[in-house]
Design a protein around this motif. Sequence first.
Motif, PDB file in Angstrom:
ATOM      1  N   HIS A   1       5.474  -2.235   4.061  1.00  0.00           N
ATOM      2  CA  HIS A   1       5.767  -3.557   4.150  1.00  0.00           C
ATOM      3  C   HIS A   1       6.196  -3.766   5.728  1.00  0.00           C
ATOM      4  O   HIS A   1       5.801  -4.952   6.188  1.00  0.00           O
TER       5      HIS A   1
ATOM      6  N   ILE B   1       6.595   2.010   0.271  1.00  0.00           N
ATOM      7  CA  ILE B   1       6.366   0.660   0.311  1.00  0.00           C
ATOM      8  C   ILE B   1       7.091  -0.077   1.092  1.00  0.00           C
ATOM      9  O   ILE B   1       6.368  -0.993   1.802  1.00  0.00           O
TER      10      ILE B   1
ATOM     11  N   ILE C   1       4.450  -5.659  -4.853  1.00  0.00           N
ATOM     12  CA  ILE C   1       3.137  -5.619  -4.047  1.00  0.00           C
ATOM     13  C   ILE C   1       2.158  -6.529  -4.940  1.00  0.00           C
ATOM     14  O   ILE C   1       2.117  -6.505  -6.353  1.00  0.00           O
TER      15      ILE C   1
ATOM     16  N   ILE D   1       0.288   1.246  -8.605  1.00  0.00           N
ATOM     17  CA  ILE D   1      -0.995   0.754  -7.818  1.00  0.00           C
ATOM     18  C   ILE D   1      -2.172   1.056  -8.378  1.00  0.00           C
ATOM     19  O   ILE D   1      -3.157   0.235  -8.596  1.00  0.00           O
TER      20      ILE D   1
ATOM     21  N   ALA E   1       6.803 -11.209  -2.295  1.00  0.00           N
ATOM     22  CA  ALA E   1       5.320 -10.715  -2.085  1.00  0.00           C
ATOM     23  C   ALA E   1       4.306 -11.840  -2.380  1.00  0.00           C
ATOM     24  O   ALA E   1       3.420 -12.112  -1.937  1.00  0.00           O
TER      25      ALA E   1
ATOM     26  N   THR F   1       3.159  -8.224   0.319  1.00  0.00           N
ATOM     27  CA  THR F   1       4.316  -7.245  -0.297  1.00  0.00           C
ATOM     28  C   THR F   1       5.565  -8.056  -0.217  1.00  0.00           C
ATOM     29  O   THR F   1       5.825  -8.694   0.895  1.00  0.00           O
TER      30      THR F   1
ATOM     31  N   THR G   1      11.054  -3.476  -4.070  1.00  0.00           N
ATOM     32  CA  THR G   1       9.745  -3.699  -3.415  1.00  0.00           C
ATOM     33  C   THR G   1       8.784  -4.326  -4.448  1.00  0.00           C
ATOM     34  O   THR G   1       8.950  -4.154  -5.609  1.00  0.00           O
TER      35      THR G   1
ATOM     36  N   ILE H   1      -4.726  -5.542  -1.215  1.00  0.00           N
ATOM     37  CA  ILE H   1      -3.299  -5.828  -1.484  1.00  0.00           C
ATOM     38  C   ILE H   1      -3.143  -6.922  -0.403  1.00  0.00           C
ATOM     39  O   ILE H   1      -3.385  -7.016   0.843  1.00  0.00           O
TER      40      ILE H   1
END
Length: 371
Positions: free
Chosen positions: A340, A336, A207, A162, A106, A8, A205, A5
Amino acid sequence: MGIFITGTGLFTPDESISNEELVKSYNAYADLFNKQNKEAIEKGDAEELTYSSADFIKKASGIESRYVLSKKGILDPERMKPEFKKRKDSEISIQAEISVKAAKEALKNANIESDQVDGLICACSNLQRAYPAVSIEIQQELGIEGYAYDMNVACSSATFGIQNAVNDIRAGVAETLLVVNPEICTAHLNFKDRDGHFIFGDVCTAIVITKVNDGSKGTFEVLDTKLKTSFSNNIRNNFGFISKNEDLDLYSDDQLFKQEGRKVFKQVVPMVEELITNHLKGNNLQVDDVKRLWLHQANLSMNSLIAKRLLGRDPSEDEMPTVLDLYANTSSAGSIIAFHKYSKDFRKGDLGVICSFGAGYSAGSIIVQKT
Ligand code: COA
């Protein structure tokens, strides 16, 4: 192969509603209802509505306010729902609009441009239309080549998204994917229901998940993902494309979010405890190895109890950060948002778990390690 990741993003609406404001409008609605239904109430054909209380809301849930996309409509006692202007098919949809905002942040945090993204998954509790997929609209807005698809696993949509992204990258069909979670929860909330009118807020959100680790500051490796589902009717929303064919009142309570909050609390806590315990065990990790739990944000006591059962003691705010006080329940985006906002202090090697849980029941656990 490592999967990471690398960034974000969070879109937070400009407007928010405090518990006090929400309760004031609910109570005005209750007065109105009781006045309009005076005779039926006296005859015993209707139940008199009693007042909501800001103190109850804070004590029962930990929520103090929520961000919303349409404050005026929600607080109008004659309306009690958000008000969205119908957009033309040629205009960007509201869900795509907020997704683009979160996605851009992100991408910026991941230090990449959209042409470096191979695909997009829009994972959320409610999609505003059947098709074309909202994800494909977002894909077009961002100028992403490749593929996009929508998915819905209610409050666990983000963690399931995810896992899908991780698996697509592992399978070699993509190198970099964006997962976005536009949660417009106020649109399915029954603001006329005292038991639940305070629960949700709106947010989006995003990612970035990739196998390309360029060593950016905020990068976390996804060590492993684990999902669990178990059918329950205790959180339900019956609205769907069949509803009108069933000749239902599309404005009835049945077509909105409903839950048996107490049962959910009791049944989901052990489910999540077991999921995280087994997930860590399967990766030869102990809960003490984990610096932080970024948990789904539905109820503060529920999160505290989950963390307490895992740790064997009360968790600190640092071990289990809360965004519920300001954001309320934002469905799959909740864990998330917590990640974040509360992951920048992680040092190389620190471990954390992002964990969602909710309707389905569905739960998802993602073990991440700071690179
Ligand atoms: N204002 C004042 N009193 C209220 C009220 C309000 N807005 N809403 C309910 N009450 C009253 C109830 O009528 C009840 O009164 P009684 O004891 O006289 O019957 C009392 O408060 C307790 O109600 P209850 O619904 O049992 O509250 P609770 O403590 O279970 O809290 C939730 C409600 C929804 C906050 C809580 O159950 C919860 O968050 N559960 C988990 C839900 C969850 O995770 N869902 C996932 C969704 S994605």
